[in-house]
Design a protein around this motif. Structure first.
Motif, PDB file in Angstrom:
ATOM      1  N   THR A  98       0.719  -0.864   0.119  1.00  0.00           N
ATOM      2  CA  THR A  98       0.150  -0.080   0.067  1.00  0.00           C
ATOM      3  C   THR A  98       1.310   1.113   0.105  1.00  0.00           C
ATOM      4  O   THR A  98       0.166   2.145   0.047  1.00  0.00           O
ATOM      5  CB  THR A  98      -0.929   0.123   1.231  1.00  0.00           C
ATOM      6  OG1 THR A  98      -0.409  -0.171   2.244  1.00  0.00           O
ATOM      7  CG2 THR A  98      -2.127  -1.257   1.135  1.00  0.00           C
ATOM      8  N   ILE A 389      -5.535   7.011  -6.923  1.00  0.00           N
ATOM      9  CA  ILE A 389      -6.051   6.585  -6.460  1.00  0.00           C
ATOM     10  C   ILE A 389      -7.763   5.420  -6.555  1.00  0.00           C
ATOM     11  O   ILE A 389      -8.140   6.752  -7.320  1.00  0.00           O
ATOM     12  CB  ILE A 389      -6.666   6.136  -4.985  1.00  0.00           C
ATOM     13  CG1 ILE A 389      -5.547   7.520  -3.930  1.00  0.00           C
ATOM     14  CG2 ILE A 389      -6.967   5.697  -3.745  1.00  0.00           C
ATOM     15  CD1 ILE A 389      -6.155   8.078  -2.548  1.00  0.00           C
ATOM     16  N   ARG A 399      -3.433   4.157   1.131  1.00  0.00           N
ATOM     17  CA  ARG A 399      -2.114   3.803   0.696  1.00  0.00           C
ATOM     18  C   ARG A 399      -1.581   4.530   1.705  1.00  0.00           C
ATOM     19  O   ARG A 399      -2.457   5.687   2.481  1.00  0.00           O
ATOM     20  CB  ARG A 399      -2.802   4.939  -0.682  1.00  0.00           C
ATOM     21  CG  ARG A 399      -3.678   4.783  -1.858  1.00  0.00           C
ATOM     22  CD  ARG A 399      -2.328   3.567  -2.014  1.00  0.00           C
ATOM     23  NE  ARG A 399      -2.774   3.134  -3.499  1.00  0.00           N
ATOM     24  CZ  ARG A 399      -3.550   2.261  -2.780  1.00  0.00           C
ATOM     25  NH1 ARG A 399      -3.795   1.772  -2.774  1.00  0.00           N
ATOM     26  NH2 ARG A 399      -3.972   1.372  -5.004  1.00  0.00           N
TER      27      ARG A 399
END
Length: 740
Positions: A98, A389, A399
């Motif tokens: 991530t 995203i 994230r």
């Protein structure tokens, strides 16, 4: 010692930059010791400040060594990052999935000591804070023994210097300024400071010449022909330049120049004006409205929560982290949050949880596209690829930004529906999101790591300390993990100490009780020290430091006691030397248990003392002591001990420690069996018997002068004193008795 100096010296303009008068700035760090890289905890972080615009900044570097440094090809890494701690993986460590690892304004220099006085030059560096990360990275192909580099220290000194460029003109909103370009000044700088964010601006200019006039613009640094954010070329005397929405409190620098110097035969006069553009919905002048956030700080380092502050009357105004998006309106939201020196040493997290409303058809293809950007809000189409995203319906997305860069950041969320107009109009998504900051990876480092807060040159940062061979920012890289062989390594290191049992039994059998006690002490604490010195499932009977100290004392004492036992001196003197040797081992290990030089000196002195006793006794009694048979018996012990020392000093590394050190236990413990003196099995004669000389029989034949006389045997008395010199050896104490 660290010398930090900020020097301000007035300087005349140079021939190269004769256009500008400015000041020279310098910042100095002296003799910073740098270490081998294993994780971020081994790196040094330095902080530099560029306080004003400059054309070039120079970092001069000097490397010095102290001690015995034989490897001249050790790589030294010097990383520079604007507004953040450098993020890097010098050994290709992986980051959690991530994580966004792409950086802005990160510069790397890798050199070794063959490069004399390296220099880093940055053209048009950004104004503000720069951070340097410095460490040593030895070639992975080189096997470094654990004690090979203990005597080598590497120090780095660095000096930053730059010359400030004066900016003669400053643009003010809606106020035109006059500009003149001449042969003496073919280029000129201007600047503009944004006070109100989220507004688009346009720069208008008019010139008295038809020559091409180039206008370059750059955020937070001076532009040049190769480094700029915006560019326009003025033709036919007029031109304009549009600049995106920018956050507040940012400097924009402009360079106005003429490439064709023949156009400057006569001065070129011009006028520049900056003004804001009205934001119109659904047009080219479309603006993104951004909501500010309030940063809430908790008790831990870098532990923050960003809460949106809505300035309009929204239906869900009371919610701080929930929005509803659909196709009926624009469904576009942007949030502004700040990253400064209070949270650059942690990790920034953006958590999303989307849920489609129950009444919406599950076949509708609906999602949310987001963008994370610096200085200005950007739509998904213009966003940097790594900072995009995509949040699908009924999904959770995370994230993370490790060591985020200092700036005003923007999170822009946009509703996207690929379907019929009627379907998209009713396809409503509910999005829960949270922007937060914390240490390491949400104050954790996975299963095989511990989060730590460290300080380097007054720069505070969080980092993961990994165990069991795991690596990386979050201890998630298992490329070199050894959890599968953990049990075998523990068993090798602990059970190998049982090789001291034969030496203990033999010492007791030969009535060498002090030696047996020392060997048992060594075996006991070495076993439990290695059981405690584990990354996983450690077993400690008391504090780790105490176990380590006891293990070192026991190891040193075993060497010293064995060598003293081999000396040919009375047992009473040996007992005194045993106590002296043990006390010496305690003292030197309390001083510095990792100083291998003091161990070498102690063993050398004890070994020389033992050899001297052998030589003195051999000379005194004129025969070899110990005997040739005993010396022959010593040879396997010396070979085993020598092999163990070679493995320990030159072959033992961090990777093979578990089996090489186990062999060290086995070889050293086995060698003791050949060094312990033998028990005197023969029955000792009494001193009286050994002092009594032998009585010789002397036959004297006397020939009679007369016939008929017989030969007679006469026993003459012998003076014992006359023969005492021939029996000197028997009157002395046997040298074998000195061994006991």
């Amino acid at each position: 010692m660290i010398k930090f100096a900020l020097v301000l010296v007035f300087a005349c303009c140079s021939a190269q930059n004769s256009l500008f008068n400015g000041y020279d700035f310098g910042q100095h760090y002296s003799r910073i010791r740098i270490f081998d890289y294993d994780s971020y905890s081994d790196a040094k972080f330095l902080k530099f400040n560029i306080r004003a615009p400059t054309i070039v900044a120079n970092w001069s570097i000097t490397v010095t060594t102290e001690g015995k440094c034989s490897n001249d090809f050790t790589n030294i890494h010097f990383y520079l990052q604007y507004g953040a701690y450098p993020l890097t993986a010098p050994r290709n460590e992986s980051f959690p999935q991530t994580y966004i690892t792409r950086r802005h304004n990160l510069f790397k220099l890798i050199f070794n000591q063959t490069l004399i006085n390296p220099l880093i030059q940055l053209n048009s560096p950004s104004i503000g804070t720069w951070f340097a990360m410095i460490f040593i990275d030895r070639p992975t192909s080189t096997i470094e023994p654990r004690i090979s580099n203990t005597g080598c220290n590497i120090y780095l000194s660095t000096w930053l210097d730059y010359q400030v460029v004066s900016i003669p003109l400053t643009l003010i909103l809606n106020e035109p300024i006059q500009i003149v370009l001449t042969n003496d000044k073919p280029s000129i700088y201007t600047s503009y400071y944004t006070l109100v964010g989220n507004s688009r601006i346009i720069i208008l200019s008019e010139w008295s010449s038809n020559c091409d006039i180039i206008i370059l613009a750059k955020i937070n640094s001076l532009p040049n022909i190769s480094l700029y954010d915006y560019k326009t070329v003025c033709k036919n005397k007029t031109c304009s330049m549009e600049i995106d929405q920018l956050s507040a409190f940012i400097w924009i620098y402009f360079q106005i120049t003429v490439n064709n110097l023949s156009c400057l035969i006569n001065p070129i006069h011009g006028k520049m004006l900056i003004r804001s553009i009205e934001c119109l919905s659904f047009s080219n002048n479309f603006c993104i409205q951004s909501y500010p956030t309030r940063r809430i700080m908790f008790n831990y380092y870098y532990d923050f929560l960003y809460v949106p502050i809505y300035m309009t009357n929204r239906s869900n105004r009371g919610s701080t982290s929930s929005i509803t998006l659909n196709g009926k309106d624009l469904s576009l939201y942007s949030y502004e949050f700040i990253v400064d020196d209070r949270n650059i040493g942690g990790t920034l997290y953006l958590d999303f949880d989307s849920r489609i409303m129950p009444f919406v058809s599950p076949n509708v293809n609906v999602s949310i596209h987001g963008c994370i950007s610096k200085y200005r809000p950007l739509l998904f189409e213009r966003c940097e690829y790594d900072y995009r995203i995509i949040i699908e319906k009924n999904s959770m997305v995370i994230r993370s930004l490790p060591y985020p860069e200092m700036a005003l950041w923007y999170l822009t969320l946009q509703y996207v529906c690929n379907g019929a107009v009627n379907e998209c109009a009713n396809a409503t998504l509910s999005l829960m999101f949270q922007i937060s900051s914390s240490q390491c990876t949400k104050q954790q480092c996975g299963t095989y790591g511990v989060c730590r807060i460290l300080t380097s040159q007054q720069n505070v940062f969080s980092t993961c300390s990994c165990i069991a061979g795991y690596r990386g920012y979050g201890c998630t890289d298992d490329t070199h993990a050894y959890t599968s062989k953990h049990l075998s390594s523990v068993l090798f290191l602990t059970i190998s100490n049982l090789m001291f049992l034969p030496a203990i039994i033999l010492a007791i059998y030969r009535h060498l009780y002090i030696e047996a006690l020392i060997y048992f002490f060594n075996m006991f604490f070495s076993t439990f020290y290695h059981a405690c010195d584990q990354d996983i499932n450690k077993f400690c009977i008391f504090k780790y430091d105490g176990l380590q100290l006891s293990d070192f004392i026991g190891s040193y004492a075993s060497f010293v006691i064995t060598l003293i036992t081999m000396a040919i001196i009375p047992r009473t003197i040996k007992a005194f030397l045993f106590m002296l040797g043990i006390l010496t081992c305690i003292v030197i290990n309390s001083r510095d248990r990792f100083d291998h030089l003091q161990f070498i000196w102690l063993i050398s002195i004890t070994f020389i003392f033992t050899i001297l006793t052998w030589i003195i006794v051999s000379i005194k009694y004129r025969r070899l002591q110990p005997s040739s048979k005993r010396l022959l018996l010593y040879m396997p012990g010396f070979l085993l001990a020598f092999a163990g020392l070679i493995l320990f000093a030159f072959c033992e590394t961090d990777k093979n420690y578990w089996y090489i050190h186990s062999l060290w236990h086995i070889f050293i413990a086995s060698s003791i069996l050949f060094f312990l003196p033998h028990k005197n099995f023969y029955k000792k004669e009494s001193v009286k018997q050994r002092l009594r000389p032998a009585q010789p029989n002397i036959n004297i034949n006397i020939d009679s002068p007369s016939i008929g006389t017989d030969n007679q045997v006469i026993a003459l008395p012998i003076d014992n004193a006359s023969l005492s010199s021939s029996n000197t050896d028997s009157s002395k104490k046997s040298t074998d008795d000195l061994l006991h």
